[in-house]
Design an enzyme around this catalytic site. Structure first.
Site, PDB file in Angstrom:
ATOM      1  N   ASP A 177      -2.200   2.363  -4.571  1.00 38.85           N
ATOM      2  CA  ASP A 177      -3.421   2.820  -3.900  1.00 38.85           C
ATOM      3  C   ASP A 177      -4.519   1.765  -4.023  1.00 38.85           C
ATOM      4  O   ASP A 177      -4.483   0.903  -4.904  1.00 38.85           O
ATOM      5  CB  ASP A 177      -3.907   4.137  -4.518  1.00 38.85           C
ATOM      6  N   HIS A 196       0.819  -1.215   0.000  1.00 35.57           N
ATOM      7  CA  HIS A 196       0.000   0.000   0.000  1.00 35.57           C
ATOM      8  C   HIS A 196       0.854   1.267   0.000  1.00 35.57           C
ATOM      9  O   HIS A 196       0.336   2.371  -0.222  1.00 35.57           O
ATOM     10  CB  HIS A 196      -0.916  -0.010   1.227  1.00 35.57           C
TER      11      HIS A 196
END
Length: 401
Positions: free
Chosen positions: A376, A372
């Site tokens: 995204d 992450h």
């Protein structure tokens, strides 16, 4: 004259290894290219063979020792093998003359553990096979992993070892972790500690790709001499999704993001020693048949313990198929320094709603674990949606749409 036994080159950036097992002891005669020992690196097991005829004069590094590339681990007294063998033969003849003949038939001696590679011995033991009934196709008749696997597939060829009641002391077995297993453990833990791992899921209706495969699999195999599987569809779909979402094919290097404009796809393969991820190079430039052949070759080498460091190095993205073991859902762990891994699962018939009607369809859950820090949530979801779209409409893959 003595000839040194040294640790050979182990591949780019690999400087250390562990001696897994010596197959010879001091004083044993050897011939050129005869197996002396096996050494383990972080990813593969390699054989070290005799550089000349002779007798083992010295073993300076024993089983379990850590060694460096180019380090001396023993010596061979050159030219003594024939003499030693001759002496042994004379001794055997003398014993044959003096020993009385027994009326009771002599049992065929059991295969001693130390002539089997550790990985082969483990496979034989786990499957309760009698190694005396396994035909060895390796050097000097040695039993290879492939021989054991073939025996497992044809169980009548080997006699199962009878079950023995174990004492309390035998109920627990302590085994030293192999270098590969320690590396797997460390890398997976490092991945969890370093990356901000998030997993997103989707499901795929496999109806069309199954129908397409069933329609053309015989013709495909006849023309290309390789079976048409589902993995080639997923590899090609993954590449198209990586082109659409470049961040999934990128990695973090210090303060920089490195976007890769090539597609080396790692395909996870489970072996008795542990999980390895050989890499299909430039998979975007391959057709379906080339992908299937590459995967088949790498998987065979992995099961036989013949992968090289070059086969395992690099990789921009990985695919793991837990479905072959019956897994319905999982959260795969990223293979660092990559930023994503696709998890495939078992195809199972389920009731789904199609145009307002309930139908039974072959469905598969897929999972994307990603870092992450670089990818995204929207990108992760879009990546899986693209794969879903292409697998549910495989003609788009064939027409490059």
């Amino acid at each position: 004259m003595s000839v040194k036994i040294i640790v050979p080159s182990l591949g780019e950036s690999v400087t250390e290894a562990t001696i897994a097992k010596w197959y010879k002891k001091e004083g044993d005669p050897v011939k050129t290219d005869e197996l002396l020992l096996e050494i383990e690196t972080e990813k593969v097991t390699l054989e070290v063979n005799a550089p000349c005829d002779g007798t083992i004069g010295k073993i300076s590094k024993t089983d379990g020792a850590n060694v460096a590339v180019g380090e001396e681990i023993g010596e061979i007294n050159e030219g003594a093998a024939a003499n030693t063998a001759g002496t042994n033969n004379e001794s055997a003849k003398a014993q044959a003359v003096t020993q009385p003949t027994s009326e009771k038939p002599v049992e065929k001696p059991a295969v001693v553990n130390n002539i089997l590679a550790p990985s082969v011995q483990k496979l034989v033991t786990e499957n309760k096979l009698d190694p005396n009934n396994i035909k060895g196709t390796g050097r000097d008749g040695r039993i290879t992993k492939g021989d054991v696997l073939e025996t497992i597939n044809t169980p009548s060829a080997a006699t199962s070892t009878p079950t023995v009641n174990k004492t309390n002391e035998e109920r627990v077995q302590r085994v030293r972790m192999s270098r590969l297993r320690k590396t797997i453990a460390q890398r997976l833990k490092d991945s969890q500690n370093t990356a901000a791992i998030l997993t997103t899921f989707n499901e795929i209706d496999m109806s069309k790709v199954i129908a397409l495969r069933n329609q053309y699999k015989e013709e495909f195999e006849k023309k290309h001499l390789v079976k048409l599987g589902f993995m080639s569809f997923f590899v090609k779909a993954t590449i198209e999704a990586l082109k659409l979402i470049p961040s999934v094919n990128a990695e973090i290097d210090g303060d920089d993001l490195v976007y890769k404009n090539y597609y080396d796809i790692g395909v996870a393969v489970g072996t008795e020693q542990g999980l390895v991820v050989p890499v299909v190079r430039d998979a975007d430039k391959m057709g379906f048949a080339e992908v299937e052949k590459a995967i088949g070759t790498l998987a065979k080498k992995a099961r036989e313990g013949k992968l090289s460091m070059a086969d395992l190095s690099g990789g921009t993205f990985s695919i793991s198929n837990g479905g072959v073991y019956g897994s319905l859902l999982s959260t795969p762990i990223i293979n660092p320094p990559q930023s994503g891994i696709l998890g495939l699962h078992k195809t199972e018939e389920r009731a789904v709603v199609i145009d307002g009607k309930i139908e039974i369809r072959p469905m598969m859950y897929i999972a994307l674990s990603y870092d992450h820090r670089i990818i995204d949530g929207k990108e992760g979801v879009s990546f899986l949606v693209k794969i879903k779209e292409l697998i549910e409409n495989p003609e788009k893959l064939l027409l490059n749409l």
